[in-house]
Design an enzyme around this catalytic site. Structure first.
Site, PDB file in Angstrom:
ATOM      1  N   GLU A   1      38.517  40.751  44.308  1.00  0.00           N
ATOM      2  CA  GLU A   1      39.558  41.248  43.399  1.00  0.00           C
ATOM      3  C   GLU A   1      40.150  40.108  42.576  1.00  0.00           C
ATOM      4  OE1 GLU A   1      42.507  43.836  45.122  1.00  0.00           O
ATOM      5  OE2 GLU A   1      43.727  43.831  43.302  1.00  0.00           O
TER       6      GLU A   1
ATOM      7  N   SER B   1      46.803  50.715  48.551  1.00  0.00           N
ATOM      8  CA  SER B   1      47.432  50.988  47.252  1.00  0.00           C
ATOM      9  C   SER B   1      48.128  52.347  47.277  1.00  0.00           C
ATOM     10  CB  SER B   1      46.381  50.961  46.135  1.00  0.00           C
ATOM     11  OG  SER B   1      45.269  51.760  46.466  1.00  0.00           O
TER      12      SER B   1
HETATM   13  O1  KIV Z   1      44.200  49.236  48.256  1.00  0.00           O
HETATM   14  C1  KIV Z   1      43.295  49.322  47.414  1.00  0.00           C
HETATM   15  O2  KIV Z   1      43.219  50.271  46.631  1.00  0.00           O
HETATM   16  C2  KIV Z   1      42.316  48.243  47.379  1.00  0.00           C
HETATM   17  C3  KIV Z   1      41.332  48.236  46.252  1.00  0.00           C
HETATM   18  C4  KIV Z   1      42.003  47.823  45.011  1.00  0.00           C
HETATM   19  C5  KIV Z   1      40.142  47.387  46.542  1.00  0.00           C
HETATM   20  O3  KIV Z   1      42.319  47.400  48.204  1.00  0.00           O
END
Ligand code: KIV
Length: 316
Positions: free
Chosen positions: A212, A75
Protein backbone atom coordinates in the site's frame (compact mmCIF):
# COMPACT_ATOMS: atom_id res chain seq x y z
CA UNK A 1 -19.72 -37.50 -16.26
CA UNK A 2 -18.29 -40.04 -13.79
CA UNK A 3 -18.11 -39.31 -10.05
CA UNK A 4 -14.32 -39.06 -10.28
CA UNK A 5 -14.64 -36.76 -13.28
CA UNK A 6 -17.04 -34.47 -11.50
CA UNK A 7 -14.80 -34.34 -8.42
CA UNK A 8 -11.83 -33.50 -10.60
CA UNK A 9 -13.81 -30.74 -12.24
CA UNK A 10 -15.06 -29.33 -8.94
CA UNK A 11 -11.72 -29.47 -7.14
CA UNK A 12 -9.68 -28.42 -10.15
CA UNK A 13 -6.80 -30.88 -9.56
CA UNK A 14 -5.58 -34.38 -10.35
CA UNK A 15 -7.66 -36.98 -8.49
CA UNK A 16 -4.63 -38.54 -6.83
CA UNK A 17 -3.81 -35.18 -5.22
CA UNK A 18 -7.21 -34.90 -3.58
CA UNK A 19 -7.33 -36.31 -0.07
CA UNK A 20 -10.98 -35.51 0.63
CA UNK A 21 -13.90 -36.27 -1.62
CA UNK A 22 -15.79 -33.31 -0.12
CA UNK A 23 -15.11 -30.34 -2.36
CA UNK A 24 -14.54 -27.03 -0.54
CA UNK A 25 -17.81 -25.08 -0.57
CA UNK A 26 -20.16 -28.07 -0.94
CA UNK A 27 -21.21 -29.92 -4.09
CA UNK A 28 -21.89 -26.92 -6.31
CA UNK A 29 -19.49 -26.71 -9.27
CA UNK A 30 -17.28 -23.81 -8.31
CA UNK A 31 -14.23 -21.76 -9.16
CA UNK A 32 -13.25 -21.77 -5.51
CA UNK A 33 -10.21 -19.56 -4.99
CA UNK A 34 -7.68 -20.79 -2.44
CA UNK A 35 -4.29 -19.53 -1.36
CA UNK A 36 -2.83 -22.03 -3.85
CA UNK A 37 -4.82 -20.36 -6.64
CA UNK A 38 -3.11 -17.05 -5.85
CA UNK A 39 0.36 -18.59 -6.30
CA UNK A 40 -0.78 -20.32 -9.47
CA UNK A 41 -2.09 -16.99 -10.79
CA UNK A 42 1.23 -15.27 -10.09
CA UNK A 43 3.03 -18.11 -11.86
CA UNK A 44 0.69 -17.82 -14.87
CA UNK A 45 0.87 -13.99 -14.83
CA UNK A 46 -2.89 -13.92 -14.42
CA UNK A 47 -3.81 -10.76 -12.50
CA UNK A 48 -5.45 -11.19 -9.08
CA UNK A 49 -8.49 -9.05 -8.24
CA UNK A 50 -9.51 -8.10 -4.72
CA UNK A 51 -12.19 -5.81 -3.29
CA UNK A 52 -13.27 -5.10 0.25
CA UNK A 53 -16.79 -6.02 1.36
CA UNK A 54 -18.35 -5.65 4.77
CA UNK A 55 -21.93 -6.91 4.43
CA UNK A 56 -23.92 -9.76 2.87
CA UNK A 57 -25.35 -7.91 -0.16
CA UNK A 58 -22.07 -6.36 -1.28
CA UNK A 59 -20.21 -9.61 -0.66
CA UNK A 60 -22.66 -11.48 -2.91
CA UNK A 61 -22.34 -8.95 -5.72
CA UNK A 62 -18.54 -8.90 -5.53
CA UNK A 63 -18.31 -12.70 -5.35
CA UNK A 64 -20.80 -13.27 -8.16
CA UNK A 65 -18.85 -10.82 -10.35
CA UNK A 66 -15.91 -13.23 -10.07
CA UNK A 67 -13.51 -11.18 -7.93
CA UNK A 68 -10.77 -13.48 -6.57
CA UNK A 69 -10.43 -12.18 -3.00
CA UNK A 70 -13.00 -10.56 -0.74
CA UNK A 71 -11.23 -8.69 2.04
CA UNK A 72 -13.14 -7.66 5.15
CA UNK A 73 -10.73 -4.79 5.74
CA UNK A 74 -10.47 -2.82 8.96
CA UNK A 75 -11.27 0.12 6.68
CA UNK A 76 -14.83 -0.80 7.75
CA UNK A 77 -14.01 1.29 10.83
CA UNK A 78 -14.53 4.35 8.59
CA UNK A 79 -16.74 3.09 5.76
CA UNK A 80 -19.30 1.23 7.88
CA UNK A 81 -18.91 2.50 11.42
CA UNK A 82 -17.98 6.16 10.87
CA UNK A 83 -14.81 6.09 13.00
CA UNK A 84 -12.06 8.58 12.18
CA UNK A 85 -9.43 5.89 11.48
CA UNK A 86 -8.91 2.14 11.76
CA UNK A 87 -7.45 2.19 15.28
CA UNK A 88 -10.69 1.94 17.28
CA UNK A 89 -12.37 -1.04 15.62
CA UNK A 90 -12.45 -4.20 17.76
CA UNK A 91 -12.27 -7.93 17.02
CA UNK A 92 -15.96 -8.31 17.92
CA UNK A 93 -17.00 -5.49 15.58
CA UNK A 94 -14.91 -6.99 12.78
CA UNK A 95 -16.31 -10.48 13.42
CA UNK A 96 -19.88 -9.22 13.07
CA UNK A 97 -19.06 -8.13 9.52
CA UNK A 98 -16.92 -11.16 8.64
CA UNK A 99 -19.88 -13.45 9.50
CA UNK A 100 -22.23 -11.47 7.24
CA UNK A 101 -19.71 -11.50 4.38
CA UNK A 102 -19.13 -15.25 4.83
CA UNK A 103 -22.83 -15.83 4.14
CA UNK A 104 -22.50 -13.92 0.84
CA UNK A 105 -19.22 -15.34 -0.49
CA UNK A 106 -19.01 -18.71 -2.22
CA UNK A 107 -16.05 -18.70 -4.58
CA UNK A 108 -13.71 -15.90 -3.55
CA UNK A 109 -10.99 -16.34 -0.95
CA UNK A 110 -12.27 -14.66 2.20
CA UNK A 111 -9.62 -12.71 4.13
CA UNK A 112 -10.34 -10.98 7.45
CA UNK A 113 -8.24 -8.08 8.68
CA UNK A 114 -6.85 -8.40 12.21
CA UNK A 115 -7.63 -5.04 13.85
CA UNK A 116 -5.09 -2.91 15.70
CA UNK A 117 -4.25 -4.35 19.13
CA UNK A 118 -5.40 -7.90 18.33
CA UNK A 119 -1.98 -9.31 17.33
CA UNK A 120 0.78 -6.90 18.37
CA UNK A 121 1.09 -7.86 22.06
CA UNK A 122 2.03 -11.53 21.77
CA UNK A 123 1.78 -14.52 19.48
CA UNK A 124 -0.64 -16.48 21.68
CA UNK A 125 -3.14 -13.63 21.62
CA UNK A 126 -2.64 -13.31 17.86
CA UNK A 127 -3.37 -17.03 17.36
CA UNK A 128 -6.41 -16.82 19.65
CA UNK A 129 -7.86 -13.86 17.73
CA UNK A 130 -6.96 -15.24 14.29
CA UNK A 131 -8.65 -18.54 15.20
CA UNK A 132 -11.82 -16.62 16.10
CA UNK A 133 -11.92 -15.17 12.59
CA UNK A 134 -11.60 -18.69 11.18
CA UNK A 135 -13.90 -20.59 13.60
CA UNK A 136 -16.59 -17.97 14.24
CA UNK A 137 -16.28 -15.84 11.12
CA UNK A 138 -15.48 -18.46 8.49
CA UNK A 139 -12.46 -16.54 7.18
CA UNK A 140 -9.93 -18.52 5.16
CA UNK A 141 -6.99 -16.24 5.95
CA UNK A 142 -6.24 -13.26 8.16
CA UNK A 143 -4.30 -10.11 7.31
CA UNK A 144 -1.75 -8.44 9.56
CA UNK A 145 0.15 -5.21 9.01
CA UNK A 146 3.94 -5.02 9.29
CA UNK A 147 7.01 -6.73 7.84
CA UNK A 148 10.24 -7.80 9.57
CA UNK A 149 9.13 -6.75 13.04
CA UNK A 150 5.88 -8.75 12.77
CA UNK A 151 7.33 -11.87 11.18
CA UNK A 152 7.67 -13.97 14.37
CA UNK A 153 3.99 -13.52 15.21
CA UNK A 154 3.03 -14.23 11.61
CA UNK A 155 5.04 -17.48 11.61
CA UNK A 156 3.27 -18.60 14.80
CA UNK A 157 -0.15 -17.94 13.28
CA UNK A 158 0.81 -19.83 10.12
CA UNK A 159 2.09 -22.69 12.34
CA UNK A 160 -1.41 -22.74 13.85
CA UNK A 161 -2.70 -23.62 10.33
CA UNK A 162 -4.07 -20.16 9.59
CA UNK A 163 -2.98 -18.62 6.28
CA UNK A 164 -1.78 -15.04 6.67
CA UNK A 165 -1.79 -12.12 4.24
CA UNK A 166 0.96 -9.57 4.87
CA UNK A 167 0.55 -5.81 4.46
CA UNK A 168 3.51 -3.42 4.13
CA UNK A 169 4.21 0.12 2.96
CA UNK A 170 1.63 2.64 4.12
CA UNK A 171 0.12 0.62 6.96
CA UNK A 172 -2.86 2.59 8.31
CA UNK A 173 -2.61 1.04 11.79
CA UNK A 174 0.79 2.82 12.10
CA UNK A 175 -0.71 6.24 11.33
CA UNK A 176 0.52 7.75 14.60
CA UNK A 177 4.04 6.37 14.14
CA UNK A 178 4.18 7.53 10.48
CA UNK A 179 2.82 10.99 11.40
CA UNK A 180 -0.01 10.71 8.86
CA UNK A 181 -0.90 8.70 5.77
CA UNK A 182 2.31 9.18 3.77
CA UNK A 183 3.67 7.32 0.76
CA UNK A 184 6.45 5.01 2.03
CA UNK A 185 9.69 3.84 0.38
CA UNK A 186 10.72 7.09 -1.25
CA UNK A 187 14.31 7.08 0.04
CA UNK A 188 17.07 4.50 -0.39
CA UNK A 189 16.74 3.54 3.28
CA UNK A 190 12.97 3.27 2.90
CA UNK A 191 13.32 1.08 -0.19
CA UNK A 192 15.81 -1.17 1.59
CA UNK A 193 13.48 -1.58 4.58
CA UNK A 194 10.54 -2.42 2.30
CA UNK A 195 12.61 -5.04 0.46
CA UNK A 196 13.65 -6.59 3.81
CA UNK A 197 10.01 -6.58 4.94
CA UNK A 198 8.81 -8.24 1.73
CA UNK A 199 11.55 -10.90 1.77
CA UNK A 200 10.89 -11.67 5.47
CA UNK A 201 7.17 -12.19 4.78
CA UNK A 202 7.95 -14.23 1.66
CA UNK A 203 10.24 -16.54 3.68
CA UNK A 204 7.63 -16.83 6.44
CA UNK A 205 5.24 -18.28 3.84
CA UNK A 206 2.45 -15.69 3.75
CA UNK A 207 -0.35 -16.26 1.22
CA UNK A 208 -0.01 -12.82 -0.38
CA UNK A 209 1.36 -9.39 0.47
CA UNK A 210 -0.65 -6.17 0.21
CA UNK A 211 1.59 -3.30 -0.93
CA UNK A 212 0.00 0.00 0.00
CA UNK A 213 1.10 3.53 -0.85
CA UNK A 214 4.56 2.94 -2.30
CA UNK A 215 6.22 4.11 -5.56
CA UNK A 216 5.40 1.85 -8.50
CA UNK A 217 9.12 1.26 -9.15
CA UNK A 218 9.53 -0.21 -5.66
CA UNK A 219 6.37 -2.35 -5.96
CA UNK A 220 7.68 -3.68 -9.28
CA UNK A 221 11.04 -4.60 -7.70
CA UNK A 222 9.37 -6.39 -4.78
CA UNK A 223 6.96 -8.23 -7.09
CA UNK A 224 9.82 -9.46 -9.27
CA UNK A 225 11.97 -10.45 -6.28
CA UNK A 226 9.59 -12.65 -4.28
CA UNK A 227 7.47 -15.72 -5.02
CA UNK A 228 4.53 -14.53 -2.91
CA UNK A 229 1.81 -12.76 -4.94
CA UNK A 230 1.68 -9.00 -4.31
CA UNK A 231 -1.58 -7.07 -4.30
CA UNK A 232 -1.26 -3.35 -4.75
CA UNK A 233 -3.27 -0.38 -3.57
CA UNK A 234 -1.60 2.87 -4.56
CA UNK A 235 1.42 0.80 -5.64
CA UNK A 236 1.19 1.01 -9.42
CA UNK A 237 0.31 -1.48 -12.14
CA UNK A 238 3.19 -3.96 -11.81
CA UNK A 239 1.87 -5.86 -8.79
CA UNK A 240 0.44 -9.36 -9.21
CA UNK A 241 -3.01 -8.05 -8.29
CA UNK A 242 -4.95 -4.94 -7.39
CA UNK A 243 -7.31 -4.09 -4.53
CA UNK A 244 -9.59 -1.13 -3.91
CA UNK A 245 -11.88 -0.27 -1.03
CA UNK A 246 -15.40 -0.95 -2.30
CA UNK A 247 -16.72 2.38 -0.99
CA UNK A 248 -14.04 4.24 -2.99
CA UNK A 249 -14.92 2.28 -6.14
CA UNK A 250 -18.57 3.36 -6.03
CA UNK A 251 -18.29 6.80 -4.36
CA UNK A 252 -19.67 5.99 -0.93
CA UNK A 253 -16.68 7.18 1.08
CA UNK A 254 -17.75 10.81 1.72
CA UNK A 255 -14.19 11.99 1.12
CA UNK A 256 -11.96 13.24 -1.63
CA UNK A 257 -10.34 10.00 -2.84
CA UNK A 258 -6.56 9.59 -3.00
CA UNK A 259 -5.10 9.73 -6.51
CA UNK A 260 -4.81 5.94 -6.87
CA UNK A 261 -8.59 5.50 -6.64
CA UNK A 262 -10.61 5.12 -9.81
CA UNK A 263 -14.35 5.57 -9.34
CA UNK A 264 -16.26 3.02 -11.40
CA UNK A 265 -19.71 4.11 -10.30
CA UNK A 266 -21.62 6.69 -8.30
CA UNK A 267 -23.70 4.87 -5.71
CA UNK A 268 -24.02 8.09 -3.68
CA UNK A 269 -25.83 9.79 -6.59
CA UNK A 270 -27.96 6.69 -7.26
CA UNK A 271 -29.04 6.35 -3.61
CA UNK A 272 -29.66 10.09 -3.16
CA UNK A 273 -31.79 10.15 -6.31
CA UNK A 274 -33.87 7.18 -5.12
CA UNK A 275 -34.35 8.58 -1.61
CA UNK A 276 -35.42 12.03 -2.91
CA UNK A 277 -37.85 10.44 -5.39
CA UNK A 278 -39.42 8.35 -2.57
CA UNK A 279 -39.73 11.44 -0.36
CA UNK A 280 -41.40 13.43 -3.13
CA UNK A 281 -43.84 10.62 -4.06
CA UNK A 282 -44.90 10.07 -0.44
CA UNK A 283 -45.33 13.84 0.03
CA UNK A 284 -47.53 14.11 -3.08
CA UNK A 285 -49.52 10.90 -2.27
CA UNK A 286 -48.22 9.19 -5.39
CA UNK A 287 -46.74 6.36 -3.37
CA UNK A 288 -48.15 3.82 -2.79
CA UNK A 289 -50.69 3.64 -5.61
CA UNK A 290 -53.61 1.23 -5.92
CA UNK A 291 -51.57 -1.45 -7.70
CA UNK A 292 -49.07 -1.34 -4.82
CA UNK A 293 -51.88 -1.93 -2.24
CA UNK A 294 -53.55 -5.13 -0.99
CA UNK A 295 -57.35 -5.45 -1.48
CA UNK A 296 -60.12 -7.22 0.38
CA UNK A 297 -61.65 -10.29 -1.30
CA UNK A 298 -65.01 -9.43 -2.97
CA UNK A 299 -67.08 -11.44 -0.43
CA UNK A 300 -65.37 -9.79 2.55
CA UNK A 301 -65.89 -6.37 0.95
CA UNK A 302 -69.62 -7.09 0.47
CA UNK A 303 -69.99 -8.39 4.05
CA UNK A 304 -68.12 -5.37 5.40
CA UNK A 305 -70.43 -2.98 3.51
CA UNK A 306 -73.50 -4.76 4.95
CA UNK A 307 -72.11 -4.42 8.50
CA UNK A 308 -71.29 -0.72 7.96
CA UNK A 309 -74.81 -0.01 6.56
CA UNK A 310 -76.38 -1.71 9.59
CA UNK A 311 -74.24 0.34 11.98
CA UNK A 312 -75.20 3.54 10.14
CA UNK A 313 -78.91 2.61 10.30
CA UNK A 314 -78.69 1.95 14.07
CA UNK A 315 -77.04 5.38 14.62
CA UNK A 316 -79.97 7.16 12.86
O1 KIV B 1 -8.61 -2.30 5.42
C1 KIV B 1 -8.50 -2.34 4.19
O2 KIV B 1 -9.44 -2.07 3.44
C2 KIV B 1 -7.19 -2.70 3.65
C3 KIV B 1 -6.99 -2.56 2.18
C4 KIV B 1 -6.87 -1.14 1.83
C5 KIV B 1 -5.82 -3.34 1.69
O3 KIV B 1 -6.33 -3.07 4.37
Amino acid sequence: MTHAGSIRQVCGGALEDIVSLTPIGGHRPSRKITTATLREKKFQRDTITCLTAYDYATARLVDEAGIDIVLVGDSLAMTMLGYENTLSVTVDEMLHHVKAVRRGVKDALLIADMPYGSYQADANEAIHNAARFVKEGGAEAVKMEGGEKRVDVIRRVIDAEIPVAGHIGLTPQSVNMMGGYKVQGKTLNGIEQLMRDAVALDRAGVACIYLEGIPREVAAMITAEIETPTIGIGAGPDCDGQVLVFHDLVNLAFAQPPKFVRRYGDAAALITHAVLAFKADVGSHQFPNDAESYHLPKETQAALETVLHRKQALRR
